[in-house]
Design a protein around this motif. Sequence first.
Motif, mmCIF file in Angstrom:
data_model
loop_
_atom_site.group_PDB
_atom_site.id
_atom_site.type_symbol
_atom_site.label_atom_id
_atom_site.label_comp_id
_atom_site.label_asym_id
_atom_site.label_seq_id
_atom_site.Cartn_x
_atom_site.Cartn_y
_atom_site.Cartn_z
ATOM 1 N N PRO A 8 0.587 -0.791 -0.113
ATOM 2 C CA PRO A 8 0.337 0.077 0.089
ATOM 3 C C PRO A 8 1.111 1.616 -0.045
ATOM 4 C CG PRO A 8 -1.091 -1.616 1.769
ATOM 5 C CD PRO A 8 0.277 -2.094 1.451
ATOM 6 N N PRO A 9 0.479 2.115 -0.424
ATOM 7 C CA PRO A 9 -1.056 2.730 -0.423
ATOM 8 C C PRO A 9 -1.425 2.405 -2.192
ATOM 9 C CG PRO A 9 0.198 4.630 -0.339
ATOM 10 C CD PRO A 9 1.611 4.089 -0.247
ATOM 11 N N TYR A 10 -2.668 2.568 -1.839
ATOM 12 C CA TYR A 10 -3.543 1.876 -3.592
ATOM 13 C C TYR A 10 -5.244 1.929 -3.249
ATOM 14 C CZ TYR A 10 -3.701 -2.873 -1.521
ATOM 15 O OH TYR A 10 -3.596 -4.445 -1.254
ATOM 16 N N TYR A 11 -5.699 1.420 -4.274
ATOM 17 C CA TYR A 11 -7.035 1.755 -3.611
ATOM 18 C C TYR A 11 -8.041 0.612 -4.337
ATOM 19 C CZ TYR A 11 -5.726 6.618 -3.113
ATOM 20 O OH TYR A 11 -5.238 7.928 -3.318
ATOM 21 N N ALA A 12 -9.247 1.028 -3.357
ATOM 22 C CA ALA A 12 -10.176 -0.444 -3.655
ATOM 23 C C ALA A 12 -11.518 0.474 -4.032
ATOM 24 C CB ALA A 12 -10.260 -1.612 -1.857
ATOM 25 N N VAL A 13 -12.459 -0.631 -4.612
ATOM 26 C CA VAL A 13 -13.601 0.108 -4.913
ATOM 27 C C VAL A 13 -14.444 -1.031 -4.281
ATOM 28 C CG1 VAL A 13 -15.727 -0.281 -6.227
ATOM 29 C CG2 VAL A 13 -12.999 1.122 -6.915
ATOM 30 N N ILE A 14 -15.031 -1.003 -3.470
ATOM 31 C CA ILE A 14 -15.755 -1.818 -2.252
ATOM 32 C C ILE A 14 -17.339 -2.004 -2.572
ATOM 33 C CG2 ILE A 14 -16.908 -3.135 -0.150
ATOM 34 C CD1 ILE A 14 -14.271 -1.122 0.884
ATOM 35 N N PHE A 15 -17.980 -2.933 -4.057
ATOM 36 C CA PHE A 15 -19.134 -2.870 -4.413
ATOM 37 C C PHE A 15 -19.429 -4.424 -3.793
ATOM 38 C CE2 PHE A 15 -21.895 -4.228 -7.834
ATOM 39 C CZ PHE A 15 -22.851 -3.209 -8.597
ATOM 40 N N ARG A 96 -9.349 3.951 -0.206
ATOM 41 C CA ARG A 96 -7.424 3.756 -0.201
ATOM 42 C C ARG A 96 -7.041 2.899 1.282
ATOM 43 N NH1 ARG A 96 -3.198 6.303 2.347
ATOM 44 N NH2 ARG A 96 -1.145 7.421 0.437
ATOM 45 N N VAL A 97 -6.479 2.743 0.651
ATOM 46 C CA VAL A 97 -5.440 1.341 0.878
ATOM 47 C C VAL A 97 -4.577 1.321 1.779
ATOM 48 C CG1 VAL A 97 -5.656 -1.650 0.806
ATOM 49 C CG2 VAL A 97 -6.774 -0.748 -0.417
ATOM 50 N N GLU A 98 -4.735 1.858 3.093
ATOM 51 C CA GLU A 98 -3.408 2.016 3.853
ATOM 52 C C GLU A 98 -2.142 0.982 4.002
ATOM 53 O OE1 GLU A 98 -4.678 5.304 6.523
ATOM 54 O OE2 GLU A 98 -5.711 6.011 5.242
ATOM 55 N N ARG A 99 -2.630 0.177 4.452
ATOM 56 C CA ARG A 99 -1.789 -1.323 5.625
ATOM 57 C C ARG A 99 -2.867 -2.898 4.837
ATOM 58 N NH1 ARG A 99 -3.340 1.126 10.055
ATOM 59 N NH2 ARG A 99 -4.035 -0.777 11.634
ATOM 60 N N THR B 92 -5.838 -9.311 5.003
ATOM 61 C CA THR B 92 -6.878 -8.200 5.351
ATOM 62 C C THR B 92 -6.719 -6.807 5.130
ATOM 63 O OG1 THR B 92 -6.799 -9.623 7.912
ATOM 64 C CG2 THR B 92 -7.169 -7.136 8.020
ATOM 65 N N ARG B 93 -7.083 -5.689 4.888
ATOM 66 C CA ARG B 93 -6.437 -4.727 4.067
ATOM 67 C C ARG B 93 -7.481 -3.330 4.789
ATOM 68 N NH1 ARG B 93 -7.194 -8.092 -0.255
ATOM 69 N NH2 ARG B 93 -5.175 -7.996 -2.128
ATOM 70 N N ILE B 94 -6.640 -2.633 5.605
ATOM 71 C CA ILE B 94 -6.965 -1.458 5.901
ATOM 72 C C ILE B 94 -7.213 0.181 5.769
ATOM 73 C CG2 ILE B 94 -7.450 -0.209 8.325
ATOM 74 C CD1 ILE B 94 -7.016 -2.829 9.092
ATOM 75 N N ALA B 95 -8.988 0.608 4.957
ATOM 76 C CA ALA B 95 -8.885 1.124 3.836
ATOM 77 C C ALA B 95 -9.591 2.147 4.917
ATOM 78 C CB ALA B 95 -9.274 0.582 2.500
ATOM 79 N N ARG B 96 -9.337 3.911 4.074
ATOM 80 C CA ARG B 96 -9.642 4.697 4.618
ATOM 81 C C ARG B 96 -10.821 5.396 2.983
ATOM 82 N NH1 ARG B 96 -10.205 10.555 3.497
ATOM 83 N NH2 ARG B 96 -10.418 11.438 6.329
#
Lengths: 106, 106
Positions: A8-15, A96-99, B92-96
């Motif tokens: 990370p960081p990268y981005y996730a789209v949770i649908f 935004r995936v931070e960790r 496990t991914r922690i995301a904002r």
Amino acid sequence: MIAATPVPPYYAVIFTSLKTANDQGYDAMSDRMVALAQQQPGFLGIESARESVGITVSYWTSLEAIRAWKAHADHLIAQHSGRAEWYSHYKTRIARVERDYDFESA
Amino acid sequence: MIAATPVPPYYAVIFTSLKTANDQGYDAMSDRMVALAQQQPGFLGIESARESVGITVSYWTSLEAIRAWKAHADHLIAQHSGRAEWYSHYKTRIARVERDYDFESA
């Protein structure tokens, strides 16, 4: 499969979605959209499961990559069909995936 | 159900897992952990589905709330059992969550 995303960081789209009773054409369109997403710039991976609710999480390098995929002509058609035919309710979250951390058994 | 989360920003924990063949005690522990998570400060909602992969997304007000839940004594025991018994692989991914949008059919 669990997506092999980078550090990370990268981005996730949770649908997250609830389906109508109408499945006609759904699996074929869903498969086409996964195949098409995988060809887009900035695509990192995708995970998907459905029981009473469907959850698809796709991963992307940037918000720009997500915007471009959202506006892709074939994807716009799929989104339209989704609202007209297949989904009674959905929610899309851009995050935004931070960790992240992993476990794999020996 | 689709979680009725508030206006962003808030946080998501995306937990993606592959199971071992051992299901013994899994559903009961999973149900207990969902019930316990719902009682934690900062909990906003949870969505879960499993097919070849399991995806559980829980939503939280803050990183502090996520840290406290991760360190909860009963949850630590469940995490240990998960690694020892039920999961062959997880991430496990922690995301904002920065933005979300909804569709609901008329």
